[in-house]
Write an enzyme that holds these catalytic residues in place. Structure first.
Site, mmCIF file in Angstrom:
data_model
loop_
_atom_site.group_PDB
_atom_site.id
_atom_site.type_symbol
_atom_site.label_atom_id
_atom_site.label_comp_id
_atom_site.label_asym_id
_atom_site.label_seq_id
_atom_site.Cartn_x
_atom_site.Cartn_y
_atom_site.Cartn_z
ATOM 1 C CD GLU A 186 31.773 5.331 64.986
ATOM 2 O OE1 GLU A 186 32.338 4.234 64.800
ATOM 3 O OE2 GLU A 186 30.560 5.417 65.245
ATOM 4 C CD GLU A 212 27.842 6.372 61.791
ATOM 5 O OE1 GLU A 212 27.563 5.365 62.497
ATOM 6 O OE2 GLU A 212 28.941 6.538 61.234
#
Length: 790
Positions: A417, A497
């Site tokens: 991220e 995720e």
């Protein structure tokens, strides 16, 4: 990989190093610690007699008071679990014999959080900022042979919270002292690959880097031999190499291994490469590297292949902490965690978001997990921003060079991220390519990935960021996977995720869609796996006081399996199973962050407040059908295929007693599960995973504590305060006490049970004998358990 000698030579607070051509010694014991910044502590003659005696691994933050004042600002609030950082000093004295003069002596730190300065006898050895990578210093020029030496370490975590999750503070991983001949295998100096594999033989290539720290050139003979799991020598290769003064040279060799035993998830066969270095016919160094023979392949349409077998990765993201132990987690605690996850059905681990310990990867090798090893969370943003330009190469070296012989590792992850995925200038994509190509230089045998944050505008495609990766990890982006595949048909992808329960929708990121995201993986061949966030509850990233952590894992910090874990057990495990859970939103459960959560569920049958009222009961199963029986009366059969998420929903008039779920396949009962109403608390039940542990000062026994009625049924609705004593001076100590509820702050020897349970962790001392554990609670008889150290 380290070759660890397990014999320690200890005199008071000093470690005397035995004479040997090479020795790597555990350096964890007999440290002094002070949570205060004293510049003079670097000096050898500084008086530390009043400092606290500690053993490594050590996390000072976890022992401090929890306070709302420790919250960070903005999105960092709760990142450290409301625990403080600070500045601390460590000191340790040791001796080296005169006979070690002329050898090379190195100290290796597996992890210090963070911004550490290390001194030897008052001399500054260096500064290391990143808290998650291994580093070492050469002590040789500064040592007093035959006299006393002092290592001093300053750790600066005054900027806490500095990570997005609980990082702990201090020397929280192992420390090693390595004594070698000046001519030796360099640190992480072997690189083993298996480029050609067949049933009859495997080509094993090894690159061995020899370091000559002497002032004269030498000719060395390097002998590499492969040892199988029975200890038999199965292949050998010898070659000579010229190494200049104060130089390193790398030797390339190739060995043929007959009838190779392949490493796989089901059969994790391992070999050892034993490297012997000789000068003038004398062995001056021996080095051992563990490796596995396996073939990995990724296909854009069919996913992941291990030794030609198409496998779905059933994975979890794991953080490095363990409840009341903080980040100072002994190896045995990690092993217990992995063994529990393996039985549950997990076959893959994503190390989020930093490299783990090398011992953790050894365990993954031996148990049969595939691993994504991850270097960083952010790059030029967040915690690592101020270090990136100067340190990224060294930290990448520390991960890849240390870990590249592990057969469990199938992908290198360069980040998670990162803000660069949204960059429109091209600079972010250039940075990704720079990191990717650097990994190629260190290890061309594996592909490179990163985890991408959800972005409805899909900027990671427009700027080329995703295209720079070999394999793209998508965080919580299941609704977009088919669109991504249509646009980029050659893209290799997985879910890096995933929510454990709810799914997104395109028009609503947090849509609370109850169709489990696993089906996006199971029903699409091109998605090779899923990694749940989180697999296990962890400290930090708390979203509401007084909770100290993220509590939306399928296991709590005690590694007690939650009722909500039944779904993934049903789809990840071939063993026939059925579980019962009661949905009740009035339960006293920490909700965590909403979209990562699920409706409150209980796995007990104590609901007197609902007697005569209808309650919602779920049976989750991988069987064809389930029969539900209440107090010997059948409530009927239902087919699993008629319900979503492998979960049959029943509306049941509550009555105390016994409820049983029977799972059927092809019309035959293959499994069952029951809940019974518990009576009043009558006793404390203690159950240890191991009653005999090693007297090495580091081994553990995990003792489950349960409040039960006179029939031995756990009493979930009458939690009691318990106190713990651990007796047996020198044989062991109370290391941690947890109940699985991160709203309860950690106390040294007392806690309240949670749903009738708690977990006690006992660590061995360094002498043989008995450890007596006594658990007490008012109006209940004491419970006593004996642990033996051998």
């Amino acid at each position: 990989m380290k070759y660890i000698f397990t014999t320690f030579f200890l005199t008071l607070s000093y470690l005397s190093i035995a004479q040997s051509p090479k020795a790597t010694h555990n350096f964890d014991f007999d440290w002094k610690f002070l949570l205060q910044d004293i510049t003079e502590a670097k000096n050898a003659n500084f008086d530390d007699s009043n400092w606290q005696e500690v053993q490594l691994p050590h996390d000072w933050s976890i022992k401090q008071p929890v306070s709302k004042e420790n919250a960070g600002k903005g999105w960092m609030a709760g990142a450290m679990g409301y625990l403080p950082g600070g500045i601390g000093w460590y000191r340790k004295g040791f001796q080296l014999p005169k006979s070690d003069e002329g050898k090379k002596v190195v100290i290796q730190f597996d992890g210090v959080y963070h911004q550490s300065d290390v001194y030897i006898n008052g001399e500054h050895l260096g500064f290391h900022p990143y808290g998650y990578t291994t580093f070492e210093y050469d002590l040789t020029p500064y040592l007093n042979y035959g006299g006393e030496n002092t290592i001093a370490v300053r750790v600066d975590h005054s900027d806490a919270p500095s990570s997005r999750w609980y990082s702990g503070s201090g020397i929280y991983r192992h420390v090693w002292l390595k004594v070698t001949d000046p001519v030796h295998v360099a640190t992480w100096g072997t690189y083993i690959t298996t480029p050609e594999i067949s049933e009859k033989e495997a080509q094993v290539n090894i690159a061995t880097t020899i370091e000559n720290s002497s002032q004269s050139p030498v000719e060395v003979l390097v002998e590499n031999q492969i040892i199988d799991k029975q200890g038999k020598k199965v292949a050998v290769e010898k070659s000579k190499l010229q190494v200049g003064a104060s130089k390193q040279e790398t030797l390339q060799q190739s060995l043929m291994l007959k009838d190779p035993q392949l490493w796989s998830i089901k059969a994790p066969n391992l070999y050892a490469m034993e490297t012997t270095v000789k000068v003038n016919g004398k062995a001056v160094d021996q080095y051992k590297s563990t490796f596995g023979v396996r073939e990995i392949r990724f296909d854009a349409d069919k996913g992941f292949f291990l030794n030609g077998e198409n496998i779905k990765m059933k994975g979890m993201n794991l953080h490095p902490d363990a409840g009341s132990l903080g980040t100072a987690v002994p190896d045995r605690s990690y092993l217990r965690r992995l063994q529990i996850l393996k039985e549950y059905g997990v076959n893959a681990i994503r190390c989020s978001h930093n490299p783990p310990t090398s011992e953790f990867l050894d365990m993954c090798d031996s148990l049969g997990f595939v691993v994504i090893d991850e270097a960083f969370d952010k790059w030029k943003g967040g915690y690592y921003a101020k270090y990136f330009d100067e340190w990224w190469q060294g930290d990448m070296d520390a991960m890849v060079l240390r870990d590249r012989n592990h057969p469990s590792i199938v992908l290198w992850s360069i980040g998670n991220e990162t803000g660069e995925q949204f960059d429109t200038t091209g600079e972010g994509t250039e940075r990704a390519i720079m990191l990717r190509d650097y990994v190629y230089d260190l290890d061309p045998s594996r592909l490179v990935t990163a985890g991408l944050r959800p972005d409805q505008e899909r900027r990671h495609n427009a700027n080329g960021f995703a295209q720079s990766l070999d394999v793209v990890g998508y965080n919580y982006q299941e609704p977009w996977l088919k669109d991504e595949k249509r646009q980029f048909s050659d893209r290799i992808m997985y879910v890096s995720e995933a929510f454990c329960y709810y799914r997104n929708r395109k028009n609503k990121f947090r849509a609370f869609d109850p169709v489990n995201p696993w089906y996006d993986v199971a029903n699409n061949d091109f998605v090779f796996g899923q990694f749940l966030w989180p697999g296990v509850d962890y400290m930090g990233e708390s979203k509401r006081w007084p909770s100290m952590g993220r509590v939306n894992g399928l296991f709590d910090v005690c590694m007690f399996e939650k009722p909500a874990a039944a779904f993934h057990r049903s789809v990840w495990n071939d063993e026939p199973m059925v579980r019962i859970a009661v949905a009740d939103q009035s339960l006293d459960i920490d909700p965590g962050k909403p979209h990562w959560s699920w409706p409150f569920l209980a796995d007990h049958w104590n609901f007197p407040q609902y007697k005569g009222r209808i309650i919602l009961v779920q049976t989750t199963t991988n069987c064809d059908s389930v029969e539900l029986v209440l107090n010997d009366k059948s409530l009927g059969f239902r087919n699993t295929s008629d319900y979503s998420n492998n979960t049959i929903v029943w509306h049941v008039p509550y009555n105390e007693g016994r409820i049983v779920a029977r799972g059927y396949k092809a019309g035959r009962e293959v499994t069952n599960y029951e809940l019974k109403t518990a009576g009043e608390p009558a006793q404390i039940l203690l159950s240890a995973d191991r009653t005999q542990i090693a007297a090495d000062g580091q081994d553990l026994s995990h003792i489950a504590i349960r409040i039960v009625d006179k029939k031995g049924i756990v009493v979930p609705d009458a939690d009691r305060t318990i106190t713990v004593e651990v007796l047996g001076l020198g044989n062991g100590r109370l290391l941690g006490l947890d109940n699985g509820d991160l709203r309860d702050s950690f106390t040294p020897n007392s806690i309240q049970t949670y749903f009738g349970k708690a977990l006690l962790t006992v660590q061995s001392g360094r002498s043989k004998g008995a450890i007596q554990v006594i658990v007490k609670s008012e109006r209940l008889p004491d419970a006593i358990l004996q642990i033996t150290t051998e």
